[in-house]
Enzyme design. Structure first.
Site, PDB file in Angstrom:
ATOM      1  N   GLY A   1       2.993  -1.352   4.212  1.00 31.16           N
ATOM      2  CA  GLY A   1       2.983   0.071   3.888  1.00 31.16           C
ATOM      3  C   GLY A   1       4.405   0.573   3.700  1.00 31.16           C
ATOM      4  N   GLY A   2       4.958   1.174   4.769  1.00 30.90           N
ATOM      5  CA  GLY A   2       6.269   1.821   4.709  1.00 30.90           C
ATOM      6  C   GLY A   2       7.368   1.011   4.038  1.00 30.90           C
TER       7      GLY A   2
ATOM      8  N   GLU B   1      -6.933   3.978   7.851  1.00 33.84           N
ATOM      9  CA  GLU B   1      -6.762   5.430   7.683  1.00 33.84           C
ATOM     10  C   GLU B   1      -8.017   6.042   7.052  1.00 33.84           C
ATOM     11  OE1 GLU B   1      -2.970   5.186   5.735  1.00 33.84           O
ATOM     12  OE2 GLU B   1      -2.094   4.529   7.635  1.00 33.84           O
TER      13      GLU B   1
ATOM     14  N   ASN C   1       0.869  -1.178   0.000  1.00 35.49           N
ATOM     15  CA  ASN C   1       0.000   0.000   0.000  1.00 35.49           C
ATOM     16  C   ASN C   1       0.901   1.222   0.000  1.00 35.49           C
ATOM     17  OD1 ASN C   1      -1.829   2.010   0.503  1.00 35.49           O
ATOM     18  ND2 ASN C   1      -2.379   1.322   2.573  1.00 35.49           N
TER      19      ASN C   1
ATOM     20  N   SER D   1       3.428  -2.653  10.345  1.00 35.90           N
ATOM     21  CA  SER D   1       4.873  -2.701  10.598  1.00 35.90           C
ATOM     22  C   SER D   1       5.539  -3.999  10.140  1.00 35.90           C
ATOM     23  CB  SER D   1       5.174  -2.417  12.073  1.00 35.90           C
ATOM     24  OG  SER D   1       4.764  -1.097  12.406  1.00 35.90           O
TER      25      SER D   1
ATOM     26  N   HIS E   1      -9.535   0.673   4.595  1.00 35.22           N
ATOM     27  CA  HIS E   1      -8.260   0.774   5.308  1.00 35.22           C
ATOM     28  C   HIS E   1      -8.479   1.624   6.563  1.00 35.22           C
ATOM     29  CE1 HIS E   1      -4.224   2.076   6.366  1.00 35.22           C
ATOM     30  NE2 HIS E   1      -3.813   0.963   5.777  1.00 35.22           N
TER      31      HIS E   1
ATOM     32  N   LYS F   1      -0.043   4.223  -0.082  1.00 31.54           N
ATOM     33  CA  LYS F   1      -0.709   5.359   0.575  1.00 31.54           C
ATOM     34  C   LYS F   1      -0.518   6.618  -0.289  1.00 31.54           C
ATOM     35  CE  LYS F   1      -0.166   2.985   4.896  1.00 31.54           C
ATOM     36  NZ  LYS F   1      -0.115   3.025   6.337  1.00 31.54           N
TER      37      LYS F   1
HETATM   38  P1  PGA Z   1       2.847  -0.101   7.643  1.00 30.18           P
HETATM   39  O1  PGA Z   1       1.392   0.124   7.013  1.00 30.18           O
HETATM   40  O2  PGA Z   1       3.422  -1.328   6.998  1.00 30.18           O
HETATM   41  O3  PGA Z   1       3.606   1.156   7.286  1.00 30.18           O
HETATM   42  O4  PGA Z   1       2.678  -0.278   9.106  1.00 30.18           O
HETATM   43  C1  PGA Z   1       0.544  -0.955   6.760  1.00 30.18           C
HETATM   44  C2  PGA Z   1      -0.774  -0.484   6.191  1.00 30.18           C
HETATM   45  O5  PGA Z   1      -1.271   0.571   6.598  1.00 30.18           O
HETATM   46  O6  PGA Z   1      -1.367  -1.150   5.324  1.00 30.18           O
END
Ligand code: PGA
Length: 241
Positions: A221-222, A90, A7, A200, A88, A9
Site C-alpha cells: 500500500g503506502g 478495508e 494498492n 507494512s 480487501h 487505495k
Molecule cells: P500497507 O497496505 O502496505 O500501507 O500496509 C497494504 C494493503 O492494505 O494492501
C-alpha cells in the site's frame, strides 16, 4: 514467478496517475507487477509499461442493473483492468464486505476472465484470542467456495493489524500463516495458488519477507505510492530470484 502488487487505495488523481506511470519506465523485472488504481485512474494508467498489469480495487458481482455507485466486470475490462482486488480488509472493515459478498465478487471476476487478488487476514482481537487460523479458514472456504477456475487466482495474506501501521508481521507469523493458507488452498483446489504477504511492506523488509517459505510476493500500500520506492522495492524483492 513472484508477484509484486500495489494498492493505491483512495490516492492519486488522473494527473498524478499519468505522472506515476510516465516515470515507471525501464526494462521488465523478473517478476509479475500488478498495480491496483482507483476506478477513475484506470484510463489514465493506460500508458503503463507493457510488462505491468493495471487493475481495480473492487468489483460488483452483477453484470448490470440497479446498483447505484457500483462497477461491473465488463466496465473494468473496457477501462483497461486485467485484475481486481477482492475483499480487501478495508472493504470488510468499513464497507460491509462479508464472506458471502466476497464469494460473489471473486466468482464474477474470475468468470469474466479477470485475475483476482483475494485478500484474507485476521484482526488484532482474533490474533490475540488465538483465532487466526480459524478466521483464515473461514475467509478462504466461504469466500472461495464456488470457484472452479483457479488459474487466475492469487491470495493475499494481510493481517489487519499490520496494514498501514509500519509494523509488519514477524517472519515466524508470516511463515505460519502462509503455510496454513497454502495447505488450505491445496486441499480445496489441488493446486499451488500464489500467496502474497501484505501489511507494512517496504524497501527495507521486502527482501527478507520474500525469502520466507510460502511467500510468493507482496501486496504493497503506502510504499507503492511513489514510483521510485516501488521500483526499489521490486529490485530488492527480486534479488536472487
Ligand atoms: P500497507 O497496505 O502496505 O500501507 O500496509 C497494504 C494493503 O492494505 O494492501
Amino acid at each position: 514467478m513472484h508477484i509484486f502488487a500495489a494498492n493505491f487505495k483512495m490516492n492519486k488523481t488522473q494527473e498524478e496517475t499519468r505522472e506515476y506511470f510516465s516515470s515507471f519506465f525501464g526494462s521488465a523485472p523478473k517478476c509479475k507487477v500488478m498495480i491496483a488504481v482507483p476506478y477513475t485512474s484506470l484510463a489514465a494508467a493506460k500508458k503503463h509499461p507493457k510488462w505491468m498489469q493495471i487493475g481495480a480495487q473492487n468489483v460488483h458481482f452483477a453484470s448490470s442493473g440497479a446498483y447505484t455507485g457500483e462497477i461491473s466486470t465488463d466496465m473494468l475490462k473496457e477501462a483497461g483492468a486485467s485484475f481486481t482486488l477482492v475483499a480487501h480488509s478495508e472493504r470488510r472493515q468499513y464497507f460491509g464486505e462479508t464472506d458471502q459478498t466476497a464469494a460473489l465478487r471473486a466468482k464474477a471476476a474470475l468468470s469474466a476472465g479477470l485475475e483476482v487478488i483475494f485478500c484474507v487476514g485476521e484482526n488484532l482481537a482474533a490474533r490475540e484470542a488465538g483465532r487466526t487460523k480459524r478466521v483464515l479458514h473461514r475467509q478462504l472456504t466461504c469466500g472461495l467456495k464456488d470457484i472452479t477456475n483457479v488459474e487466475n487466482l492469487v491470495v493475499a495474506y494481510e493481517p489487519v493489524w499490520a496494514i498501514g501501521t509500519g509494523k509488519a508481521a514477524s517472519d515466524a507469523e508470516i511463515e505460519d500463516a502462509h503455510m496454513y493458507i497454502k495447505k488450505t488452498l491445496y486441499k480445496m483446489f489441488k493446486k499451488d495458488i500464489p500467496v502474497l504477504y501484505g501489511g507494512s511492506v517496504n524497501e527495507e523488509n521486502v527482501y527478507r519477507i520474500c525469502k520466507i517459505d510460502g511467500v510468493d510476493g507482496a501486496l504493497v500500500g503506502g510504499a507503492s505510492l511513489r514510483p521510485e520506492r516501488m521500483k526499489e522495492l521490486i529490485t530488492r524483492g527480486t534479488k536472487d530470484l
